[in-house]
Write a protein that holds these residues in place. Structure first.
Motif, mmCIF file in Angstrom:
data_model
loop_
_atom_site.group_PDB
_atom_site.id
_atom_site.type_symbol
_atom_site.label_atom_id
_atom_site.label_comp_id
_atom_site.label_asym_id
_atom_site.label_seq_id
_atom_site.Cartn_x
_atom_site.Cartn_y
_atom_site.Cartn_z
ATOM 1 N N LYS A 153 44.139 49.186 86.611
ATOM 2 C CA LYS A 153 45.211 49.501 85.666
ATOM 3 C C LYS A 153 44.639 49.788 84.283
ATOM 4 C CE LYS A 153 49.415 47.575 83.569
ATOM 5 N NZ LYS A 153 50.325 46.399 83.486
ATOM 6 N N LEU A 154 43.669 48.990 83.872
ATOM 7 C CA LEU A 154 43.029 49.222 82.581
ATOM 8 C C LEU A 154 42.182 50.491 82.618
ATOM 9 C CD1 LEU A 154 41.923 45.611 81.565
ATOM 10 C CD2 LEU A 154 43.665 47.015 80.453
ATOM 11 N N ARG A 155 41.425 50.672 83.691
ATOM 12 C CA ARG A 155 40.554 51.852 83.774
ATOM 13 C C ARG A 155 41.348 53.139 83.707
ATOM 14 N NH1 ARG A 155 36.507 52.682 88.831
ATOM 15 N NH2 ARG A 155 38.531 52.855 89.892
ATOM 16 N N HIS A 156 42.577 53.129 84.192
ATOM 17 C CA HIS A 156 43.405 54.333 84.151
ATOM 18 C C HIS A 156 43.595 54.832 82.722
ATOM 19 C CE1 HIS A 156 45.415 53.563 88.328
ATOM 20 N NE2 HIS A 156 44.163 53.973 88.410
ATOM 21 N N TYR A 157 43.622 53.896 81.753
ATOM 22 C CA TYR A 157 43.805 54.304 80.357
ATOM 23 C C TYR A 157 42.520 54.876 79.760
ATOM 24 C CZ TYR A 157 48.380 52.135 80.449
ATOM 25 O OH TYR A 157 49.695 51.832 80.750
ATOM 26 N N GLN A 158 41.421 54.735 80.456
ATOM 27 C CA GLN A 158 40.169 55.364 80.024
ATOM 28 C C GLN A 158 40.161 56.842 80.378
ATOM 29 O OE1 GLN A 158 36.182 53.509 80.798
ATOM 30 N NE2 GLN A 158 35.766 55.416 81.915
ATOM 31 N N TYR A 159 40.786 57.182 81.479
ATOM 32 C CA TYR A 159 40.751 58.562 81.971
ATOM 33 C C TYR A 159 41.434 59.529 81.007
ATOM 34 C CZ TYR A 159 39.724 56.410 86.549
ATOM 35 O OH TYR A 159 39.173 55.698 87.580
ATOM 36 N N THR A 160 40.973 60.759 81.033
ATOM 37 C CA THR A 160 41.646 61.856 80.332
ATOM 38 C C THR A 160 42.195 62.806 81.400
ATOM 39 O OG1 THR A 160 40.138 61.711 78.450
ATOM 40 C CG2 THR A 160 41.392 63.761 78.699
ATOM 41 N N ILE A 161 43.502 62.993 81.395
ATOM 42 C CA ILE A 161 44.162 63.814 82.412
ATOM 43 C C ILE A 161 44.928 64.950 81.733
ATOM 44 C CG2 ILE A 161 45.735 63.837 84.378
ATOM 45 C CD1 ILE A 161 43.357 62.011 84.818
ATOM 46 N N THR A 162 44.717 66.156 82.223
ATOM 47 C CA THR A 162 45.483 67.322 81.771
ATOM 48 C C THR A 162 46.145 67.935 82.995
ATOM 49 O OG1 THR A 162 43.904 67.749 79.994
ATOM 50 C CG2 THR A 162 45.393 69.543 80.581
ATOM 51 N N THR A 163 47.473 68.000 82.985
ATOM 52 C CA THR A 163 48.201 68.443 84.188
ATOM 53 C C THR A 163 48.693 69.888 84.120
ATOM 54 O OG1 THR A 163 50.272 67.572 83.273
ATOM 55 C CG2 THR A 163 48.975 66.093 84.679
ATOM 56 N N ASP A 164 48.729 70.472 82.906
ATOM 57 C CA ASP A 164 49.362 71.783 82.758
ATOM 58 C C ASP A 164 48.394 72.895 82.356
ATOM 59 O OD1 ASP A 164 51.843 70.593 83.328
ATOM 60 O OD2 ASP A 164 52.068 69.985 81.239
ATOM 61 N N TRP A 165 47.127 72.672 82.494
ATOM 62 C CA TRP A 165 46.116 73.675 82.135
ATOM 63 C C TRP A 165 46.101 74.792 83.180
ATOM 64 C CZ3 TRP A 165 40.405 73.366 83.675
ATOM 65 C CH2 TRP A 165 39.657 74.365 83.021
ATOM 66 N N PRO A 166 46.050 76.071 82.761
ATOM 67 C CA PRO A 166 45.991 77.170 83.737
ATOM 68 C C PRO A 166 44.796 77.083 84.684
ATOM 69 C CG PRO A 166 46.574 78.033 81.581
ATOM 70 C CD PRO A 166 46.223 76.583 81.384
#
Length: 560
Positions: free
Chosen positions: A365-378
């Motif tokens: 749960k904590l590690r998830h906040y480390q990730y960088t996620i971009t969902t709408d990039w072409p």
């Protein structure tokens, strides 16, 4: 009560009389100026200097600091400062050229490709530059082990894995497997359970930065904290300040205990606010090598529901083996319920190649906040676990191989040798006249100071004898970080002999001033305006990238 109303009425009458003959514009101007001046004075007297390690300065020191900063706006003074900075910059550049030893710089691509043999020779020449014999243990920290067989193995591994990249797990699943195994191995060493997890990083700074990013985002999303603050002792690594600058965090630094040089827990508790997103402790801290009371910090974390990060970058791969090597170490890992993350460098006492570290978390749960996620990039859904997108699979493979190469028993034996050597040096230093040791070394760092002479003089004298030690400030000190290289036969005794010899010379004339670069370093501590000191540091960093304009020192890569 009557006295109160009488005072208020008198004040009102006084103000009315003062403004009676004033024009409206004068009234507005005086009122605005008074308010602004009052706000400025309030901020000056009660300013929250938590973003500075010098927040404990008194009003007089603050005034001096403010005065120095205002001088920069006076052209004549600013020009004088710029002239001095130019001199310092030239000094650093000359030192760079001296270290290069007249080897020409290549500033253009060679017209024709160089032969592999020539390339290797040039690289060997560059790598071997420098005046310090680090292979024989003359350097504090930096080089943690020299093993010819391991070096050969690392070269073979990197030739196989140098083009791999865990950013593409479908193409390089084996590299991802090795990273996962390294994380699990280290989690187990720090008593993590099945939920513990983490990632590999490029070094301790990235591990620390990611921990700060994680808790900032966690606090924002879970607790609604919009003005995040971190609470840490002044001895916490500068990487936390770096993270604060990158991530717009407020640092609340707390002092260390006077004799132990460990975090003052009472001050840490007082510094906690509703905006606190993490508490920090070091095992050990870099300046003095002392270990903060992680149990007490963990208890604070539990009490106030605040995550606790343990910075074990320096000593982590000693601490986790010390109990079984016969040395007492208080719990400072996931066994403590308040500890939620740990940073530990594998490129230090795990002896892996430079560029490898880990950030560990209590749960995913904590590690998830480390990730960088971009969902709408072409370009598609993009997910990155660390700061870097592409990462060097060769470093991951080399780190994994290093752990396999040594194994638990060899790490245990190495830890025993290093701690025994550290304690031996510490005990011998404590009986010498003219110096003292800061606190109690927890692992491998021994910090020295003096009440009889400027300690930088000892550093300077040992430097002439080929020793490279780390310099400390506020207060002045020096430290030796003992590595496996120092456990070689005779190295510790040679260091102690050189210290004793130079001490006997220094104590004959303890008032003699410090010379050379250390004189500048010592002088910088007395400058209230730290931005000027920052300019010194910028000059030094610029000198690292310096390439001379002199044509005799530059070629196009065709020959040397």
């Amino acid at each position: 009560m009557n006295v109160y109303f009488l005072g208020v009425n008198n004040m009102k009458q006084l103000i009315n009389n003062y403004f009676e003959a004033k024009e409206p514009w004068q009234i507005v101007t005086i009122t605005s100026t008074t308010i602004l001046a009052t706000v400025w004075l309030w901020n000056f007297v009660f300013q929250d200097e938590m973003n500075s390690k010098f927040r404990f300065l008194g009003l007089v020191e603050r005034a001096k600091k403010q005065l120095f900063s205002l001088r920069n706006f006076i052209p004549a003074i600013r020009n004088k400062i710029d002239q001095e900075l130019d001199k310092i910059n030239q000094t650093f550049e000359q030192e760079t050229l001296q270290r290069i030893k007249d080897i020409p710089f290549i500033v253009k691509l060679p017209e024709k490709s160089l032969e592999p043999k020539e390339i290797l020779e040039r690289i060997k020449t560059c790598v071997q530059l420098g005046d310090y014999d680090w292979k024989s243990g003359k350097v504090s920290g930096a080089i943690y082990r020299v093993d010819i067989n391991l070096l050969q193995l690392m070269g073979d591994i990197y030739s196989i894995a140098s083009y791999t990249n865990p950013l593409h797990p479908d193409i390089f699943p084996g590299v991802c497997k090795m990273e996962a195994e390294v994380v699990r191995i280290v989690c187990n060493l720090f008593h993590g359970d099945e939920d513990s997890c983490g990632t590999m990083t490029s070094g301790g700074t990235e591990s620390i930065l990611l921990a700060c990013k994680t808790y900032r985002d966690y606090a924002r999303n879970v607790k609604g904290i919009k003005n995040p603050e971190i609470v840490m002792p002044i001895t916490a690594h500068s990487a936390f300040d770096k993270a604060a600058q990158y991530l717009k965090l407020k640092v609340r630094s707390v002092p260390v205990n006077q004799h132990s040089y460990t975090a003052c827990i009472k001050s840490m508790e007082k510094a906690i606010t509703r905006n606190t997103i993490m508490l920090i402790g070091s095992t050990p801290n870099f300046p003095y090598g002392t270990m903060d009371n992680i149990k007490a910090i963990s208890d604070l974390g539990v009490k106030y529901n605040i995550p606790v990060h343990v910075d074990a970058c320096l000593g982590g791969f000693l601490i986790c083996f010390m109990p079984n090597a016969g040395f007492n170490v208080p719990p400072c890992d996931f066994r403590l319920s308040g500890v939620t993350s740990i940073s530990v460098d594998t490129h230090k006492y795990a002896y892996a190649p430079k560029g490898s570290s880990l950030i560990l978390y209590r749960n995913k749960k904590l590690r998830h906040y480390q990730y960088t996620i971009t969902t709408d990039w072409p370009g598609g859904i993009y997910g990155s676990p660390t700061v870097s997108g592409s990462r060097a699979g060769g470093i991951i493979a080399s780190c994994w191989a290093t752990l396999m190469y040594f194994g638990y028993n060899e790490y245990l034996e190495s830890t025993k040798k290093i701690i025994e050597t550290t304690k031996y040096i510490e005990q011998r230093l404590r009986i010498l006249d003219g110096i003292f040791i800061f606190g109690t070394p927890a692992t491998s760092v021994i910090a020295l100071g003096s009440n009889d002479f400027h300690i930088y003089k000892l550093s300077e004298a040992l430097n002439v004898r080929g020793w490279n030690l780390n310099t400390l400030q506020f207060p002045c000190g020096i430290h030796l970080c003992v590595t496996y290289v120092h456990t070689q036969l005779g190295v510790a005794d040679q260091f102690l002999s050189d210290v004793e010899t130079e001490l006997s010379i220094i104590l004959k004339n303890p008032e003699a001033p410090v010379d050379g670069k250390l004189a500048i370093y010592g002088m910088s501590q007395s400058i209230p305006d730290r931005s000027i000191v920052g300019d010194f540091a910028k000059c030094f960093l610029d000198s690292i990238y310096f390439t001379p304009g002199n044509k005799t020192m530059v070629n196009n890569g065709s020959s040397i």
